[in-house]
Motif scaffolding. Structure first.
Motif, mmCIF file in Angstrom:
data_model
loop_
_atom_site.group_PDB
_atom_site.id
_atom_site.type_symbol
_atom_site.label_atom_id
_atom_site.label_comp_id
_atom_site.label_asym_id
_atom_site.label_seq_id
_atom_site.Cartn_x
_atom_site.Cartn_y
_atom_site.Cartn_z
ATOM 1 N N GLN A 123 5.250 -50.210 30.271
ATOM 2 C CA GLN A 123 5.730 -49.720 31.572
ATOM 3 C C GLN A 123 7.141 -49.150 31.449
ATOM 4 O OE1 GLN A 123 3.858 -49.169 34.201
ATOM 5 N NE2 GLN A 123 2.155 -50.027 33.030
ATOM 6 N N ALA A 124 7.964 -49.748 30.600
ATOM 7 C CA ALA A 124 9.313 -49.199 30.352
ATOM 8 C C ALA A 124 9.198 -47.821 29.705
ATOM 9 C CB ALA A 124 10.125 -50.151 29.478
ATOM 10 N N LEU A 125 8.232 -47.647 28.817
ATOM 11 C CA LEU A 125 8.008 -46.337 28.189
ATOM 12 C C LEU A 125 7.505 -45.321 29.216
ATOM 13 C CD1 LEU A 125 6.297 -47.486 24.864
ATOM 14 C CD2 LEU A 125 8.657 -46.684 25.151
ATOM 15 N N LEU A 177 0.544 -40.690 24.981
ATOM 16 C CA LEU A 177 1.876 -40.107 24.872
ATOM 17 C C LEU A 177 2.058 -39.042 25.943
ATOM 18 C CD1 LEU A 177 2.379 -39.696 21.012
ATOM 19 C CD2 LEU A 177 3.339 -41.441 22.521
ATOM 20 N N ALA A 178 3.234 -39.009 26.521
ATOM 21 C CA ALA A 178 3.529 -38.033 27.573
ATOM 22 C C ALA A 178 4.045 -36.719 26.992
ATOM 23 C CB ALA A 178 4.568 -38.602 28.542
ATOM 24 N N ARG A 179 4.555 -36.787 25.765
ATOM 25 C CA ARG A 179 5.135 -35.594 25.128
ATOM 26 C C ARG A 179 4.638 -35.501 23.686
ATOM 27 N NH1 ARG A 179 10.294 -38.058 26.991
ATOM 28 N NH2 ARG A 179 10.955 -38.214 24.837
ATOM 29 N N ASP A 180 4.812 -34.347 23.141
ATOM 30 C CA ASP A 180 4.511 -34.125 21.733
ATOM 31 C C ASP A 180 5.368 -35.076 20.894
ATOM 32 O OD1 ASP A 180 4.987 -32.859 19.044
ATOM 33 O OD2 ASP A 180 3.601 -31.376 19.870
ATOM 34 N N PRO A 181 4.795 -35.708 19.871
ATOM 35 C CA PRO A 181 5.569 -36.644 19.036
ATOM 36 C C PRO A 181 6.812 -36.017 18.397
ATOM 37 C CG PRO A 181 3.231 -36.810 18.520
ATOM 38 C CD PRO A 181 3.392 -35.656 19.474
ATOM 39 N N ARG A 182 6.828 -34.696 18.265
ATOM 40 C CA ARG A 182 8.016 -34.026 17.722
ATOM 41 C C ARG A 182 9.189 -34.089 18.689
ATOM 42 N NH1 ARG A 182 5.439 -28.344 16.681
ATOM 43 N NH2 ARG A 182 4.653 -28.992 18.700
ATOM 44 N N HIS A 183 8.885 -34.418 19.952
ATOM 45 C CA HIS A 183 9.916 -34.450 20.986
ATOM 46 C C HIS A 183 10.199 -35.868 21.483
ATOM 47 C CE1 HIS A 183 9.763 -30.129 20.931
ATOM 48 N NE2 HIS A 183 8.458 -30.178 21.146
ATOM 49 N N ILE A 184 9.772 -36.855 20.713
ATOM 50 C CA ILE A 184 10.065 -38.256 21.035
ATOM 51 C C ILE A 184 10.814 -38.847 19.855
ATOM 52 C CG2 ILE A 184 9.122 -40.533 21.592
ATOM 53 C CD1 ILE A 184 6.586 -39.065 22.637
ATOM 54 N N THR A 185 12.080 -39.153 20.065
ATOM 55 C CA THR A 185 12.874 -39.718 18.976
ATOM 56 C C THR A 185 12.780 -41.241 18.993
ATOM 57 O OG1 THR A 185 14.935 -39.960 20.228
ATOM 58 C CG2 THR A 185 14.523 -37.802 19.178
ATOM 59 N N LEU A 186 13.139 -41.824 17.871
ATOM 60 C CA LEU A 186 13.194 -43.286 17.814
ATOM 61 C C LEU A 186 14.223 -43.796 18.814
ATOM 62 C CD1 LEU A 186 12.898 -43.989 13.978
ATOM 63 C CD2 LEU A 186 11.104 -43.631 15.679
ATOM 64 N N LEU A 187 15.307 -43.048 19.001
ATOM 65 C CA LEU A 187 16.317 -43.455 19.979
ATOM 66 C C LEU A 187 15.746 -43.445 21.394
ATOM 67 C CD1 LEU A 187 19.220 -44.348 20.548
ATOM 68 C CD2 LEU A 187 19.825 -41.917 20.744
ATOM 69 N N ASP A 188 14.875 -42.500 21.703
ATOM 70 C CA ASP A 188 14.232 -42.476 23.024
ATOM 71 C C ASP A 188 13.508 -43.789 23.289
ATOM 72 O OD1 ASP A 188 15.006 -39.794 23.487
ATOM 73 O OD2 ASP A 188 13.110 -39.005 22.697
ATOM 74 N N VAL A 189 12.767 -44.255 22.300
ATOM 75 C CA VAL A 189 11.987 -45.482 22.457
ATOM 76 C C VAL A 189 12.916 -46.690 22.555
ATOM 77 C CG1 VAL A 189 10.226 -46.971 21.426
ATOM 78 C CG2 VAL A 189 9.981 -44.477 21.302
ATOM 79 N N VAL A 190 13.908 -46.751 21.671
ATOM 80 C CA VAL A 190 14.858 -47.874 21.700
ATOM 81 C C VAL A 190 15.558 -47.938 23.049
ATOM 82 C CG1 VAL A 190 17.007 -48.781 20.718
ATOM 83 C CG2 VAL A 190 15.193 -47.964 19.205
ATOM 84 N N THR A 191 16.011 -46.803 23.544
ATOM 85 C CA THR A 191 16.717 -46.759 24.821
ATOM 86 C C THR A 191 15.799 -47.147 25.977
ATOM 87 O OG1 THR A 191 18.197 -45.059 23.960
ATOM 88 C CG2 THR A 191 18.092 -45.288 26.349
ATOM 89 N N ALA A 192 14.542 -46.736 25.911
ATOM 90 C CA ALA A 192 13.593 -47.098 26.970
ATOM 91 C C ALA A 192 13.420 -48.606 27.051
ATOM 92 C CB ALA A 192 12.241 -46.433 26.713
ATOM 93 N N GLU A 225 15.521 -51.101 25.427
ATOM 94 C CA GLU A 225 16.768 -51.882 25.412
ATOM 95 C C GLU A 225 17.821 -51.394 26.401
ATOM 96 O OE1 GLU A 225 17.591 -54.685 23.293
ATOM 97 O OE2 GLU A 225 15.419 -54.613 23.175
ATOM 98 N N GLY A 226 17.680 -50.172 26.881
ATOM 99 C CA GLY A 226 18.728 -49.601 27.719
ATOM 100 C C GLY A 226 19.717 -48.829 26.860
ATOM 101 N N GLY A 227 20.619 -48.147 27.504
ATOM 102 C CA GLY A 227 21.538 -47.274 26.785
ATOM 103 C C GLY A 227 22.892 -47.851 26.456
ATOM 104 N N GLN A 228 23.115 -49.109 26.796
ATOM 105 C CA GLN A 228 24.433 -49.685 26.566
ATOM 106 C C GLN A 228 24.725 -49.820 25.073
ATOM 107 O OE1 GLN A 228 21.933 -51.258 28.105
ATOM 108 N NE2 GLN A 228 21.626 -53.255 27.221
#
Length: 155
Positions: free
Chosen positions: A45-47, A65-80, A82-85
């Protein structure tokens, strides 16, 4: 980092191998690694909220997946998940130490804080430079049977 990050990354990677237009339920994704479905569903749900995966309900519902895997970074997933702090949060303990002053922002002037901020930025840059597509290709190169095995197991 919580275990939810690892779970989310592996689930997203597995979704790269699902046939186009197909969705996978949280229960099937959880069963793939013997994870608790309810907790994994929270990560999924966070994703969804981050726009990385979509969710549909109904008999053919699930996640994709909502986007092409070329447009999903590992940071996108981590931030989703853990948050951006920042990982390091300077508490400005120098203010309370010998010679500490109330008129100084130690988050900006403390050498420890600066070093930790540089490390955090380097870590984030590295994660932002890698996409799901990069990981997918590396896995397929190392273990060519993975896409078919994953599709069969999630079917």
């Amino acid at each position: 980092m919580s275990e939810g990050v690892e779970w989310a990354l592996h689930c997203c990677l597995n979704l790269t191998w699902v046939e186009s237009g197909e969705a996978v339920t949280a229960a099937k994704l959880a069963g793939f690694y013997q994870l608790p479905t309810a907790y994994l569903n929270r990560q999924l749900q966070a994703l969804v909220r981050a726009g990385i995966v979509t969710s549909t309900s109904g008999p053919r519902g699930g996640f994709r997946l909502a986007r092409d895997p070329r447009h999903i970074t590992l940071l996108d997933v981590v931030t989703a998940i853990e948050g951006g702090q920042e990982a390091f949060r300077c508490q400005e303990i120098l203010r309370k130490g010998p010679g500490g002053r109330d008129d100084v922002d130690y988050r900006k002037h403390c050498l420890v804080s600066q070093a930790m901020r540089r490390a955090d930025l380097a870590w984030r840059r590295e994660l932002a430079a890698q996409t799901l597509a990069d990981i997918k290709l590396a896995v397929e190169d190392k273990r060519p049977g993975t896409p078919e095995l994953t599709r069969n197991r999630l079917a």
